[in-house]
Design an enzyme around this catalytic site. Sequence first.
Site: not given
Ligand code: AMP
Length: 217
Positions: A15, A90, A129, A173
């Site tokens: 994404k 989310r 990754r 996750r």
């Molecule tokens: P991502 O880079 O999108 O995979 O996000 C990495 C981590 O950031 C996630 O595993 C969460 O711990 C935190 N995170 C990112 N976006 C959100 C969100 N909208 N709500 C809560 N935690 C978030």
Amino acid sequence: MSGAYVFLGPPASGKGTQAKQLSEKLNIPHVALGDLLRDAVRRGTELGKQAKGFMEKGKLVPDDITISLAKERFSRDDCKGGFIVDGFPRTLKQAEAFEELLKSLGFELGAVIYINISMETAVSRLSGRRSCKRCGAVYHVTFNPSKKGDRCDRCGGELYQRHDDEEDVIKTRFSVYEKETLPLVKHFTSLGKLAEVSGEESVDKVQSAMLSSLKLS
Ligand code: AMP
């Protein structure tokens, strides 16, 4: 009315990559909530200190933190002509706050692009990754390696494995995604805003499927 596009999907669905490309095509900013949070952690801000532990465990950061971060970001001038967001909302609570915020800022929800992949694909992508410490570029040790080994092709920065891409954290996750985020698919379908695309294909194929489903090609 300016539009907001949302990218939804499991970890490693691509994404972020698709959101970035759509942002270049539409010439509107790409906001990645995960990047905003990682930046806050790196800078050691109060918010970053609160978020750090949740992120390292693969858990969601509390809604009030992410909602206020998103509000502040979407209210900036560069978002006035619309924006693309990945990693937010989310949870259902974030979705409600997001819809309120769009109304108050005068934005229309353009579409929610749901990129779907299997758990097997996600685990294989995530465990290989590597991300650049300096510019955030993303590589894969097998599918998209950097030509400079453990340095970034673009800026020469050091490549590293995100702590939350390690295997035990990936599992958390995923279960968090299924419990908290998957219900948003139903929510946005009921609003008539969901565009679903398979994320199993190459970046280019996923992109053309997405553009045709958004009627932008
Ligand atoms: P991502 O880079 O999108 O995979 O996000 C990495 C981590 O950031 C996630 O595993 C969460 O711990 C935190 N995170 C990112 N976006 C959100 C969100 N909208 N709500 C809560 N935690 C978030």
